[in-house]
Scaffold this active site. Structure first.
Site, PDB file in Angstrom:
ATOM      1  N   HIS A  67       0.821  -1.210   0.000  1.00  0.00           N
ATOM      2  CA  HIS A  67       0.000   0.000   0.000  1.00  0.00           C
ATOM      3  C   HIS A  67       0.861   1.269   0.000  1.00  0.00           C
ATOM      4  CE1 HIS A  67      -2.114   3.066   2.589  1.00  0.00           C
ATOM      5  NE2 HIS A  67      -2.869   3.047   1.520  1.00  0.00           N
ATOM      6  N   GLU A  70       1.931   1.890  -3.420  1.00  0.00           N
ATOM      7  CA  GLU A  70       0.828   2.467  -4.201  1.00  0.00           C
ATOM      8  C   GLU A  70       0.808   4.000  -4.043  1.00  0.00           C
ATOM      9  OE1 GLU A  70      -3.136   3.988  -3.378  1.00  0.00           O
ATOM     10  OE2 GLU A  70      -3.309   1.900  -2.739  1.00  0.00           O
ATOM     11  N   HIS A  71       0.998   4.484  -2.827  1.00  0.00           N
ATOM     12  CA  HIS A  71       1.084   5.944  -2.628  1.00  0.00           C
ATOM     13  C   HIS A  71       2.273   6.528  -3.401  1.00  0.00           C
ATOM     14  CE1 HIS A  71      -1.565   7.200   0.923  1.00  0.00           C
ATOM     15  NE2 HIS A  71      -1.963   5.977   0.616  1.00  0.00           N
ATOM     16  N   GLU A 147      -3.447   7.996   7.592  1.00  0.00           N
ATOM     17  CA  GLU A 147      -4.532   7.186   7.015  1.00  0.00           C
ATOM     18  C   GLU A 147      -4.870   6.030   7.960  1.00  0.00           C
ATOM     19  OE1 GLU A 147      -3.664   5.718   3.101  1.00  0.00           O
ATOM     20  OE2 GLU A 147      -5.569   4.659   2.933  1.00  0.00           O
TER      21      GLU A 147
END
Lengths: 453, 444
Positions: A67, A70-71, A147
């Site tokens: 993840h 992905e950022h 997040e």
């Protein structure tokens, strides 16, 4: 925003089959599979690229790296400086985002059809040329921690789910949250991101899905032009984990700030491997529909409306994932009821299913909704592309989609009863309870005292 | 060089952009309802919504929650149909029955297959639910308990605590401050006569807007609109809402909460749906905090400093001016830093306005992305409903890109200066940093 694990579960939760009449596919020499779904209702197109790498491919100590990468894919490349990717897509009138799940990582842009070459150029560039710097990493890892705080640490239900998955799976990597454990996030480095990118981001580990007002042949030519020169590379085989059989019921309690308790019951359940041969996953899908597929479904009708033992209920099952699946029931007790009461009520529902099965009328109703859903699906090009990308990324193909539709229609009442009996058993079960804690940390005011800030 | 040529190409595109918009047909039904219709036979399905001016701003302060419960109970019992008949009836034919509720509007929507059997059955149920609701006593008692449980749960969530305090600080005694589902104390008092009285006073055919999109003919659409509204109550139009006080005192509330993050909201009354400055404010806000990953707030707060996952600003355009709102969440230790940064970013934007380059980028995004706004039946239905409910011109979609294109930097600066005073804004921080938390503001 970037990374949306739970949205995807929602989007795909009701996913059933599709008539795939206008789906075309071709695999480039470098192994990139290109799938085109033509839909000419509006002059728009969506590009989605799906990498067969999700959090389940992470190793202990580096959870969250799929993840985080992905950022970082929105940072710069050798020729497109940091921030430019989003600016160019925006200047083209586009919308864009990405999401990471246990099973895969995907990126998408929606634009006017004339802008597809730009989107392909940018997406192909970052498949190969991502420029990962320590400075960008240091800033972005903070965003990811925020997040995590927002979506998990401060969200009682998400926290419950995270802890429950860790209890359900003894060995399978689904025990780790997609967003990663905070102590791993604190120790991740740009080197971890580089290693992840190098291992998984390759044309022969990806599926490109293009849907909208395009012609398949033109898309294949464009894909060849933009993606064709990216070399394939040898892929590390993905480890297959066999979760050891559960040998008895597991119970757990999670304390978190909240007002209402919640009871969640999750049973191990199979996933779809052979769309033509399997029948149990389809029967489990129909079972979930009978319990919670519509307003008149059993859980809502019996527990919320008639017995009034629960103020909210749910049931869910997903037949399509790379790893093992779960059949989950949940309920929030009504104000004067306790978690034991909703557990008893849910167990009564299960007993009734096993003993008496489901009626032809209920079966017909769930199937009618599946069929209508097939028509409604045509209103969303994005969703149709999602369904194709997801199927390809978990080891099935988009050709399974119409097969699944037929198989769902063929499920019998007796099959539904059989899967209820086989899988909804205590030895398969984990029960988690949210024990709500007062915000101040002090004991709750006795009932009857007026509620004031 | 390559970047430059892309910019030029995009500019040309803006000047010549002309996208086909749906052909909207419009009439008044014999019932008095306003109808907007787009005929489209690509998919054998039909979407219909009926919107009524009966949102939460029509509640009396001491009966807050009546409007919401009236809307909620419509499909839980109607003449000749139990709640289970309604739920089963829709499920049997694969129809999807839904609704939405906000300060202005109470809406009910239907998606059904357009084949005659399914369509007729779905519309028959919808017509009875809208026009002959029963508000059964036992069901009201049950649903009140569920609403109260949800309200108590919301009172533990930082985002809900923040929103409630924010609406109160921005709208004070104006009904836009009333929470959509009411308060625990007010909901407890609600009775069946409250609901039936509210229904008779507000669910008037004369106020209804029917939006129809999909696979029916004009004649069928006319019949559907009449069928769904002919038996609505006849009553005089209710008194107009009081005006929103546009100038509010500067305020800052710090509310303690055990969450790891502070939830920060900053704002003031913003603009009405029919504000002549709608487009300058809309485009300006896109640059400030509405444009996703490339907005100023996103750039300052997230991209440059990693302070938050989500940061945004928006105007909520309503009949009367709804809120202008900036929001973000950040870990407690950095809340004051983030708050100061957001205030500085806003103050600078209002003082100087956007740059020409920012405005160009915003126009490219909004205009270039216009086809995405109308690429599905669902989205078009929502536009029909908004255009009808807020009396926007029928050419709203045709004019949209031109109106955006006409906006200039001076207009944005001028419109923001007249609407938003950074010295007179409400600030709410839930989960405030420990040292600065106001002891009197503790949530619970």
């Amino acid at each position: 925003m970037k990374a949306c694990l739970f949205c995807i579960a929602l989007l795909l939760g009701g996913a059933h089959a599709a008539a795939q009449a206008e789906v075309f596919e071709r695999t480039l020499a470098n192994g990139l599979k290109v799938i085109v779904k033509e839909d000419h209702r509006a002059p728009v197109v969506v590009q989605q690229i799906w990498y067969k790498a999700g959090s389940m491919d992470e190793r202990t100590g580096v959870t969250g790296i799929a993840h985080v990468l992905e950022h970082l894919m929105f940072k710069g490349t050798k020729t497109v400086p940091a921030g430019e990717f989003s600016k160019r897509i925006a200047a083209a009138g586009g919308r864009e985002n990405a999401f990471t799940s246990y099973d895969y990582t995907a990126y998408f842009q929606q634009l006017h059809k004339s802008k597809l070459p730009l989107a392909m150029q940018l997406e192909a560039d970052r498949m190969r040329n991502l420029n990962l710097t320590a400075a960008d990493f240091a800033k972005e890892i903070k965003v990811v921690m925020e997040e995590r705080r927002l979506r998990t640490d401060d969200e009682a239900h998400a926290l419950l789910q995270e802890k429950m998955m860790a209890a359900i799976y003894q060995q399978h990597p689904y025990q780790h949250p997609v967003i990663g454990w905070m102590s791993d996030l604190e120790l991740l480095t740009v080197g971890d991101a580089k290693a992840w990118y190098g291992r998984w981001y390759a044309p022969n580990n990806a599926t490109l899905v293009i849907a909208g007002d395009v012609k398949a042949d033109e898309v294949f030519a464009l894909a060849q032009r933009h993606y064709g020169a990216i070399p394939k590379h040898a892929l590390v085989p993905q480890r297959v984990f066999i979760e050891p059989a559960q040998a008895g019921i597991k119970r757990m309690v999670v304390k978190a700030p909240a007002e209402l308790p919640l009871l969640v019951m999750s049973y191990h359940a199979p996933t779809l491997h052979s769309p033509e041969q399997d029948w149990k996953p389809y029967a489990l899908e129909i079972l979930a529909g009978v319990l919670d597929g519509n307003e008149s479904a059993r859980l809502n009708k019996h527990l919320v409306r008639e017995q009034q033992v629960a103020s909210g209920v749910g049931a869910g099952y997903d037949a399509t994932s790379r790893g093992p699946s779960l059949f989950t029931l949940e309920a929030t007790p009504s104000e004067n009821k306790a978690v034991n009461d909703v557990e008893t009520a849910l167990r009564q529902e299960i007993a009734q299913l096993v003993n008496e099965g489901v009626s032809e009328e209920e079966l017909k109703r769930v199937k009618a909704q599946v069929m209508a859903g097939e028509i409604y699906k045509r209103d969303s090009v994005f969703y149709q592309a999602m369904q194709i990308g997801q199927m390809e990324s978990i080891g099935l193909t988009h050709r399974a989609i119409p097969v699944m539709l037929e198989k769902l229609q063929a499920v019998t009442a007796e099959q539904v009863r059989q899967v209820a009996k086989e899988f909804l058993q205590d030895d398969n079960l984990t029960i988690a309870v949210l024990d709500p804690q007062p915000l101040s940390g002090k004991p709750k005011a006795p009932q009857g005292v007026s509620y004031a800030h | 060089m390559r970047i430059k040529s892309i910019l030029i190409a995009a500019l040309c595109c803006i000047a010549t952009a002309a996208f086909a918009t749906p052909n909207i047909q419009h009439w008044q039904s014999a019932s008095g309802a306003k109808v907007l219709f787009v005929e489209d036979h690509d998919i054998p399905m039909l979407d219909v919504s009926v919107s009524i001016p009966a949102g939460s701003s029509f509640d009396a302060a001491d009966k807050s929650g009546v409007a919401g419960l009236t809307h909620h109970l419509l499909d839980l019992g109607a003449e000749g149909l139990s709640e289970d008949d309604i739920a089963r009836g829709m499920a049997d034919i694969g129809a999807q029955f839904g609704g939405s509720f906000d300060p202005d509007r109470a809406s009910m929507s239907l998606r059904t297959l357009s084949s005659a059997t399914e369509r007729d059955k779905a519309l028959d149920i919808m017509a009875r639910v809208l026009q002959r609701p029963l508000f059964p006593e036992a069901i009201l008692a049950r649903e009140k308990a569920r609403v109260i449980a949800a309200l108590k749960e919301a009172e533990t969530k930082p985002e809900s605590i923040a929103d409630k305090a924010f609406q109160k600080a921005v709208f004070s005694a104006h009904p836009y401050a009333l929470p959509a589902s009411g308060e625990v104390a007010s909901v407890e008092k609600i009775t069946v006569p409250d609901l039936s009285g509210f229904y008779r006073a507000h669910y008037r055919a004369g106020g209804a807007v029917v939006a129809i999109m999909g696979d029916v003919s004009r004649a069928q659409a006319e019949a559907i609109a009449q069928q769904l509204t002919e038996k609505l109550p006849t009553a005089d139009a209710p008194a107009a809402l009081p005006a929103v006080a546009m100038q509010i005192p500067a305020s800052e509330q710090r509310i303690a909460h055990p969450a790891s993050q502070s939830h920060i909201l900053i704002g003031a009354p913003g603009m009405a749906r029919n504000d002549p400055d709608y487009f300058p404010l809309y485009v300006g806000n896109h640059i400030l905090g509405g444009g996703g990953f490339v907005s100023r707030l996103m750039n300052e707060v997230r991209e440059k400093r990693g302070l938050a996952y989500s940061v945004y600003s928006y105007f909520m355009p309503l009949k009367q001016p709804g809120a202008f709102q900036i929001g973000l969440q950040t870990k407690k230790e950095r809340a004051d830093e983030a708050l100061q940064l957001v205030r500085n970013t806003l103050a600078e934007f209002i003082a100087k306005g956007p740059t020409e380059k920012e405005l160009l980028a915003a126009k490219q995004n909004i205009i270039g992305g216009f086809p995405l706004r109308i690429d599905s039946n669902r989205k078009i239905l929502d536009y029909l409903s908004i255009i009808g409910f807020y009396d926007l011109p029928l050419t709203y979609l045709d004019d949209f890109t031109r109106r955006v294109e006409q906006v200039n930097v001076a207009q944005i600066r001028d419109a923001f200066a007249r609407h938003i005073n950074p010295q007179a804004m409400a600030t709410v921080i839930v989960g405030a940093p420990p040292a600065s938390a106001d002891k009197n503001g503790a949530a619970k």
